[in-house]
Design a protein around this motif. Sequence first.
Motif, mmCIF file in Angstrom:
data_model
loop_
_atom_site.group_PDB
_atom_site.id
_atom_site.type_symbol
_atom_site.label_atom_id
_atom_site.label_comp_id
_atom_site.label_asym_id
_atom_site.label_seq_id
_atom_site.Cartn_x
_atom_site.Cartn_y
_atom_site.Cartn_z
ATOM 1 N N ARG A 121 0.823 -1.212 0.000
ATOM 2 C CA ARG A 121 0.000 0.000 0.000
ATOM 3 C C ARG A 121 0.854 1.257 0.000
ATOM 4 N NH1 ARG A 121 -1.368 3.250 3.990
ATOM 5 N NH2 ARG A 121 -0.863 1.747 5.641
ATOM 6 N N LEU A 122 1.843 1.326 0.884
ATOM 7 C CA LEU A 122 2.666 2.528 0.998
ATOM 8 C C LEU A 122 3.535 2.741 -0.239
ATOM 9 C CD1 LEU A 122 3.733 2.330 4.765
ATOM 10 C CD2 LEU A 122 2.070 3.892 3.733
ATOM 11 N N LEU A 123 4.099 1.669 -0.775
ATOM 12 C CA LEU A 123 4.921 1.812 -1.979
ATOM 13 C C LEU A 123 4.081 2.206 -3.186
ATOM 14 C CD1 LEU A 123 7.343 -1.230 -1.519
ATOM 15 C CD2 LEU A 123 7.963 1.195 -1.403
ATOM 16 N N THR A 124 2.888 1.657 -3.295
ATOM 17 C CA THR A 124 2.007 2.001 -4.418
ATOM 18 C C THR A 124 1.580 3.461 -4.333
ATOM 19 O OG1 THR A 124 1.197 -0.275 -4.538
ATOM 20 C CG2 THR A 124 -0.147 1.420 -5.589
ATOM 21 N N GLU A 125 1.254 3.921 -3.133
ATOM 22 C CA GLU A 125 0.842 5.318 -2.945
ATOM 23 C C GLU A 125 1.973 6.285 -3.284
ATOM 24 O OE1 GLU A 125 -0.371 5.535 1.111
ATOM 25 O OE2 GLU A 125 -2.316 4.555 0.781
ATOM 26 N N ASN A 126 3.214 5.833 -3.160
ATOM 27 C CA ASN A 126 4.367 6.710 -3.372
ATOM 28 C C ASN A 126 5.226 6.286 -4.571
ATOM 29 O OD1 ASN A 126 4.569 8.563 -0.759
ATOM 30 N ND2 ASN A 126 3.903 6.536 -0.093
ATOM 31 N N LYS A 127 4.629 5.534 -5.489
ATOM 32 C CA LYS A 127 5.400 4.917 -6.570
ATOM 33 C C LYS A 127 6.077 5.928 -7.486
ATOM 34 C CE LYS A 127 1.371 4.526 -9.642
ATOM 35 N NZ LYS A 127 0.512 3.596 -10.406
ATOM 36 N N ASN A 128 5.529 7.117 -7.611
ATOM 37 C CA ASN A 128 6.086 8.091 -8.546
ATOM 38 C C ASN A 128 7.321 8.802 -8.009
ATOM 39 O OD1 ASN A 128 4.111 7.598 -10.514
ATOM 40 N ND2 ASN A 128 2.693 9.048 -9.567
ATOM 41 N N ARG A 129 7.629 8.612 -6.706
ATOM 42 C CA ARG A 129 8.797 9.288 -6.137
ATOM 43 C C ARG A 129 9.848 8.349 -5.551
ATOM 44 N NH1 ARG A 129 8.924 10.314 -0.545
ATOM 45 N NH2 ARG A 129 7.143 9.518 0.635
ATOM 46 N N ILE A 130 9.499 7.083 -5.318
ATOM 47 C CA ILE A 130 10.433 6.157 -4.672
ATOM 48 C C ILE A 130 11.323 5.482 -5.709
ATOM 49 C CG2 ILE A 130 10.672 4.086 -3.249
ATOM 50 C CD1 ILE A 130 9.716 6.558 -1.737
ATOM 51 N N ALA A 131 12.624 5.771 -5.623
ATOM 52 C CA ALA A 131 13.596 5.179 -6.553
ATOM 53 C C ALA A 131 14.049 3.806 -6.092
ATOM 54 C CB ALA A 131 14.798 6.099 -6.696
ATOM 55 N N ALA A 132 14.157 3.630 -4.763
ATOM 56 C CA ALA A 132 14.724 2.384 -4.244
ATOM 57 C C ALA A 132 14.138 2.048 -2.882
ATOM 58 C CB ALA A 132 16.241 2.488 -4.133
ATOM 59 N N LEU A 133 14.011 0.767 -2.640
ATOM 60 C CA LEU A 133 13.730 0.231 -1.315
ATOM 61 C C LEU A 133 14.974 -0.513 -0.868
ATOM 62 C CD1 LEU A 133 12.124 -0.821 1.143
ATOM 63 C CD2 LEU A 133 11.177 -2.607 -0.354
ATOM 64 N N ILE A 134 15.537 -0.104 0.263
ATOM 65 C CA ILE A 134 16.697 -0.797 0.798
ATOM 66 C C ILE A 134 16.310 -1.480 2.102
ATOM 67 C CG2 ILE A 134 17.558 1.321 1.945
ATOM 68 C CD1 ILE A 134 20.414 0.178 1.457
ATOM 69 N N LEU A 135 16.737 -2.731 2.257
ATOM 70 C CA LEU A 135 16.434 -3.451 3.490
ATOM 71 C C LEU A 135 17.464 -4.529 3.766
ATOM 72 C CD1 LEU A 135 13.630 -6.109 3.125
ATOM 73 C CD2 LEU A 135 14.680 -5.032 1.144
ATOM 74 N N GLU A 136 17.653 -4.808 5.045
ATOM 75 C CA GLU A 136 18.363 -6.009 5.465
ATOM 76 C C GLU A 136 17.390 -7.173 5.311
ATOM 77 O OE1 GLU A 136 21.265 -5.580 9.123
ATOM 78 O OE2 GLU A 136 19.334 -4.663 9.595
ATOM 79 N N PRO A 137 17.696 -8.173 4.492
ATOM 80 C CA PRO A 137 16.777 -9.313 4.384
ATOM 81 C C PRO A 137 16.652 -10.088 5.684
ATOM 82 C CG PRO A 137 18.790 -9.685 3.125
ATOM 83 C CD PRO A 137 18.824 -8.273 3.566
ATOM 84 N N ILE A 138 17.641 -9.962 6.539
ATOM 85 C CA ILE A 138 17.563 -10.425 7.928
ATOM 86 C C ILE A 138 17.995 -9.233 8.774
ATOM 87 C CG2 ILE A 138 18.398 -12.043 9.671
ATOM 88 C CD1 ILE A 138 19.058 -13.971 7.347
ATOM 89 N N MET A 139 17.130 -8.781 9.679
ATOM 90 C CA MET A 139 17.453 -7.599 10.476
ATOM 91 C C MET A 139 18.420 -7.992 11.596
ATOM 92 S SD MET A 139 13.991 -5.301 10.681
ATOM 93 C CE MET A 139 14.950 -3.846 11.142
ATOM 94 N N ILE A 140 19.706 -7.735 11.351
ATOM 95 C CA ILE A 140 20.732 -8.109 12.310
ATOM 96 C C ILE A 140 21.171 -6.914 13.149
ATOM 97 C CG2 ILE A 140 23.079 -9.029 12.558
ATOM 98 C CD1 ILE A 140 22.547 -10.840 10.204
ATOM 99 N N ASP A 141 20.998 -5.711 12.651
ATOM 100 C CA ASP A 141 21.397 -4.559 13.453
ATOM 101 C C ASP A 141 20.488 -4.334 14.648
ATOM 102 O OD1 ASP A 141 23.833 -3.129 12.762
ATOM 103 O OD2 ASP A 141 22.986 -2.988 10.758
ATOM 104 N N ILE A 142 19.402 -5.091 14.762
ATOM 105 C CA ILE A 142 18.587 -5.064 15.982
ATOM 106 C C ILE A 142 18.611 -6.434 16.665
ATOM 107 C CG2 ILE A 142 17.100 -3.194 15.204
ATOM 108 C CD1 ILE A 142 14.948 -5.329 14.585
ATOM 109 N N GLY A 143 19.617 -7.227 16.352
ATOM 110 C CA GLY A 143 19.752 -8.555 16.947
ATOM 111 C C GLY A 143 19.777 -9.627 15.882
ATOM 112 N N TYR A 144 18.644 -10.268 15.680
ATOM 113 C CA TYR A 144 18.522 -11.245 14.591
ATOM 114 C C TYR A 144 17.040 -11.556 14.369
ATOM 115 C CZ TYR A 144 19.621 -14.984 11.363
ATOM 116 O OH TYR A 144 19.719 -15.750 10.231
ATOM 117 N N ILE A 145 16.447 -10.906 13.353
ATOM 118 C CA ILE A 145 15.046 -11.149 13.014
ATOM 119 C C ILE A 145 14.972 -11.413 11.511
ATOM 120 C CG2 ILE A 145 12.699 -10.223 12.956
ATOM 121 C CD1 ILE A 145 13.340 -8.610 15.414
ATOM 122 N N PRO A 146 14.704 -12.648 11.113
ATOM 123 C CA PRO A 146 14.684 -12.987 9.686
ATOM 124 C C PRO A 146 13.384 -12.569 9.009
ATOM 125 C CG PRO A 146 14.226 -14.931 11.005
ATOM 126 C CD PRO A 146 14.518 -13.827 11.972
ATOM 127 N N ALA A 147 13.481 -12.303 7.729
ATOM 128 C CA ALA A 147 12.284 -12.031 6.933
ATOM 129 C C ALA A 147 11.528 -13.321 6.663
ATOM 130 C CB ALA A 147 12.677 -11.384 5.610
#
Length: 438
Positions: free
Chosen positions: A195-221
């Motif tokens: 929903r959020l990406l679709t609403e903002n599709k005309n301005r968002i060039a990139a989505l960056i993410l850790e596929p496993i969130m390790i900087d907050i411990g260890y939470i996998p996608a």
Amino acid sequence: MKHTNSKALYERASSSLPGGVNSNSRFRKPHPLYFKKAEGPWIVDVDDNYYLDCIMGNGAVILGHDDPDFKEKIADYSRTGILTGLETELSVKVAEKFLSFLPTAEMVRFANTGTEAVMHALHMARTHTGKSDIAVIEGAFNGWNDSVLVSTWPDITKAGDKTSPNSLPGSSGLRKDVVDSTLVLPFNDLEIAERLLTENKNRIAALILEPIMIDIGYIPAKKEYLKGLRDICDRLNIVLIFDELLTGFRVSPGGAQGLYNVTPDLSTFGKAISNGYMLSAVAGKAEIFDTVTPGVGTCSFVGTYNGHQSSLAASMAFMEIYEEKGVDQTLKDRTDTLIKEFDKLVTKHNIVGRMQGEGGHFHWYFTDQELYDYRDAAQSNKELYIRFTEELFNQGVFCSPNYLLHHAISLAHKDNHIKELITAMDNSLAKVVEAKTL
């Protein structure tokens, strides 16, 4: 343990180094520690206290400190006298070797730090799409650039509704217009992301993410979450960037993208790729790398120290040892052992807690809830974590006092060291229980 010499160095350093450190994350109360030696899994401070290192350069030192095979191989690749500002055959060999581990990528370029790699990737994404803004994941750390240091470890009382998180500066000194333009998404929630990406599709060039969130411990996608993001980004002309600074060469040889079988457009690597030497990489699709190809594209990708020969020598040495010694499987097995034993220990001591990790990365959370995103992690028991890690420290285990950071072991953490860590966890949990009953 006594820390008289560290205290004295801190008092001396405070007149020249703010807080006595070069990175705020190294500060700890009442003062930072200063070290004089490291070998294998051990570090020794200036007061001659030995610690079993469970931070390992934030996961970068994957082979262990001062590894003799690593040093010998680096020397073999460093005999040319060339340091920087020139390309060599080694530059080509390291690129080829790196890509052989990463079949999801077609090309690679090397930089120095993770933040630099992310900044280059964002420039390429903006050039490729013709759009200007960036989407990030709430709670993630993707470097200290203004565009991505947004909602990094945010105060959840100020973070807004999870269905539309606020864009909060991760530090003072950031440009407000840049922070406000950065779109923040919750982790592991595909419906909200779409929903959020679709609403903002005309301005968002990139989505960056850790596929496993390790900087907050260890939470996998969740696998369906990453696959869904891949489809959404394709449909909306958004460059999907995986931040693999921590997952690369640890959770699998090809990083998390190899583990999940999801191919990003670009990915950033660092830390383990050179066993602690300063090196990062941007890898991905050839058509996006056209943006920085001289004579073809218009996007700058320059740096005096890019492809520094000492760092490339370290990377080649690491990759050869990684392949020869089956480092990924060894780290997986030892991490699995730690997690299984910790599960037994919290049951034994009647404490609510869990240990999560993979590939040598791990973290402790004191909660009975499943962890899917930053807000789940932030609501775990901070006080219990602090008590537990203080007891570990008192037993000579060097770990983070921050309940939303991460830990790591290396190839040098042999079975006997794993047993020592298990014993230390057992004793520390017992001390926590004892303190609660007093």
